[in-house]
Design an enzyme around this catalytic site. Structure first.
Site, PDB file in Angstrom:
ATOM      1  CG  ASP A  46      -1.756  -0.626   1.026  1.00  0.00           C
ATOM      2  OD1 ASP A  46      -2.096  -1.968   0.483  1.00  0.00           O
ATOM      3  OD2 ASP A  46      -2.940  -0.994   1.691  1.00  0.00           O
TER       4      ASP A  46
ATOM      5  CD  GLU B 299      -0.678  -5.995   8.431  1.00  0.00           C
ATOM      6  OE1 GLU B 299      -0.764  -4.914   9.931  1.00  0.00           O
ATOM      7  OE2 GLU B 299      -1.354  -5.149   7.887  1.00  0.00           O
TER       8      GLU B 299
HETATM    9  C1  2M8 Z   1      -3.515  -4.205   4.216  1.00  0.00           C
HETATM   10  O1  2M8 Z   1      -4.159  -3.288   2.824  1.00  0.00           O
HETATM   11  C2  2M8 Z   1      -5.473  -2.280   3.519  1.00  0.00           C
HETATM   12  C3  2M8 Z   1      -5.761  -2.005   3.228  1.00  0.00           C
HETATM   13  O2  2M8 Z   1      -6.852  -2.351   1.475  1.00  0.00           O
HETATM   14  C4  2M8 Z   1      -5.723  -1.705   4.583  1.00  0.00           C
HETATM   15  O3  2M8 Z   1      -4.301  -0.752   5.040  1.00  0.00           O
HETATM   16  O4  2M8 Z   1      -6.413  -0.995   5.691  1.00  0.00           O
HETATM   17  C5  2M8 Z   1      -2.242  -3.867   3.487  1.00  0.00           C
HETATM   18  O5  2M8 Z   1      -0.929  -5.001   3.353  1.00  0.00           O
HETATM   19  C6  2M8 Z   1      -3.036  -4.763   1.680  1.00  0.00           C
HETATM   20  O6  2M8 Z   1      -1.514  -6.485   1.131  1.00  0.00           O
HETATM   21  C7  2M8 Z   1      -3.508  -6.260   3.121  1.00  0.00           C
HETATM   22  O7  2M8 Z   1      -4.246  -7.198   1.993  1.00  0.00           O
HETATM   23  C8  2M8 Z   1      -4.534  -5.980   3.651  1.00  0.00           C
HETATM   24  C9  2M8 Z   1      -5.514  -7.028   4.361  1.00  0.00           C
HETATM   25  O8  2M8 Z   1      -4.626  -7.808   4.736  1.00  0.00           O
HETATM   26  O9  2M8 Z   1      -3.773  -4.741   4.441  1.00  0.00           O
END
Ligand code: 2M8
Length: 449
Positions: free
Chosen positions: A175, A412
């Site tokens: 992101d 994570e």
């Molecule tokens: C993160 O992205 C989300 C938005 O989609 C967020 O920050 O709220 C990223 O690391 C993405 O790659 C991942 O799929 C998601 C959920 O783990 O989190």
């Protein structure tokens, strides 16, 4: 360590099951995410293959009529306030048999064909009933996976070079990677948007580990722009503020074609299999010519609007290693980059590679995707090493990932200096891919050795 790690990973997956889908983590991400579902299915396939298939099915039941697979499928049982930006913000209209506001309108890397093929392969070890189920599920998924590729290679071919462009940093999955900084600099950072729309992530995670407000305001503005154009992909390069070709997204797109070729093979669709292999080759050639910088000798994101490559050295630049048709010169350059002080394979650091160049002045050990270590990227890198015959490096990387997760927990992401766990605890793809790293030492299909 193996049994302990296996059991703790299996418990995380058990706890994150939400009835008909998996959540990435209970508190921070309370819905279903697209590429998380794929990585998670790969691990879930060992401990509960029925759930792995169910999770993929839930995601593809939300596929749009144009073939796009939404990056989040919203759980109607989760309150609007539990995640921002939630269903009301995206305000997606009803489609097919889906009610309005059921998903977002952007995508994530198409990891699903790779995942489906992995779950299918592993299911054969679970007996005849599982093998039969796997065949049925593959047959159900195959046309949907093809539609997903067709959408990305058709509607998202904004650069007209046979690659998929992303319209938001969130589509990359990486992101707030520094790869996006130059393209994002042209997007207005309207901080007043964050008064109208309140960030929720800061209430459940440490702000130093999350994107800045300025970047977040840009993310929100980009969604509003795409949403207000009814999520249409017409004339993207002319009317949308962020249109970028990402090396990692497109490498996964190419690798997905190879998994589709495998899937078409078991479904008895020989001609289709050949078509997918040819497509993988075309994508590889397009990545090799458009995203490669002969000066830096690595792959970079390309801003389709300006034609410029982002100067940042990011982990996504290592991902074309997944593609077996990559030329030896570029393959070796990726390994040189991975071994360099920028990324430092475990032989130097004892740790998996970070998400960003360790030597860059803005290398950030805490902020997500701007330095920390992610297991999914390292899992893909290891796959690339196996594809090109770097078996010792692949084995070192595998061990370093397992050591990291065993010592620090299923986080994570991880601090690239100390290995300390960051972001959400009990995170789905970290647990799932740990299971795969413990269980599977086989060579990927199409390995060049
Ligand atoms: C993160 O992205 C989300 C938005 O989609 C967020 O920050 O709220 C990223 O690391 C993405 O790659 C991942 O799929 C998601 C959920 O783990 O989190």
């Amino acid at each position: 360590m193996s049994a302990e790690l296996w059991n703790s990973a299996a418990r995380v997956l058990e706890d994150n099951w939400a009835g008909d889908h998996m959540v990435p983590s209970r508190k921070l991400y309370p819905h279903q995410w697209s590429w998380d579902a794929a990585f998670i299915a790969i691990g879930l396939g060992y401990v509960n293959p029925s759930r792995a298939w169910r999770d993929l099915r839930s995601l593809f039941e939300a596929q749009w009529p144009d073939g796009r697979v939404p990056h989040i499928v919203f759980d109607p049982a989760t309150a609007e306030g539990d995640y921002f930006p939630g269903p009301a913000f995206w305000n997606v209209p009803a489609y097919g048999r889906r009610a309005a506001r059921g998903s977002t309108g952007i995508v994530q890397p198409p990891m699903h064909a790779i995942a489906a093929w992995e779950v299918y392969r592993h299911a054969s070890g679970h007996g005849a009933a599982c093998a039969l189920q796997a065949h049925t599920e593959l047959a159900w998924l195959y046309p949907r996976l093809v539609a997903q590729q067709d959408y990305l290679l058709g509607r998202r071919n904004a650069g007209a070079a046979g690659l998929a462009a992303i319209v938001h940093p969130w589509e990359s999955g990486l992101d707030n990677s520094p790869s996006w900084d130059p393209a994002l600099a042209g997007v207005p950072a309207d901080l007043s948007l964050l008064e109208t729309y309140r960030r929720r992530d800061l209430a459940v995670a440490d702000g130093a580990q999350r994107p800045t407000d300025r970047d977040y305001a840009r993310y929100v503005g980009l969604v509003l722009n795409y949403r207000d154009g009814n999520y249409s992909d017409n004339d993207l390069a002319q009317r949308h503020g962020f249109v970028v070709e990402c090396p990692s997204f497109n490498s996964i797109l190419g690798a997905a074609e190879l998994s589709l070729a495998q899937i078409a093979g078991v479904l008895g669709l020989g001609d289709e299999a050949r078509r997918h292999r040819d497509q993988a080759q075309r994508i590889t050639m397009a990545i090799a010519s458009r995203l490669w910088d002969p000066q830096t000798r690595t792959f970079h994101a390309r801003d389709v609007r300006t034609g410029r490559l982002s100067p940042a050295h990011c982990v996504s630049g290592l991902m074309p290693l997944m593609l077996p048709d990559l030329a030896p010169d570029q393959t070796e350059a990726i390994m040189t980059e991975a071994r360099s002080a920028r990324f430092g394979l475990p032989e130097q650091t004892l740790l998996p590679v970070p998400s960003y160049d360790r030597t860059a002045p803005d290398f950030d050990t805490q902020r997500y995707w701007r330095g920390p270590i992610w297991i999914n990227m390292n899992w893909l890198l290891r796959r690339g090493m196996l594809v090109h015959g770097y078996r010792d490096d692949a084995e070192d990387l595998r061990r370093s990932m397992l050591r990291l997760v065993h010592g620090n927990g299923h986080f994570e992401y991880f601090d690239p200096r100390t290995g300390e766990g960051l972001g959400a605890p009990r995170f789905g793809w970290t647990a799932a891919l740990s299971l795969d790293l413990l269980a599977d030492r086989s060579m990927p299909a199409y390995a060049r050795v």
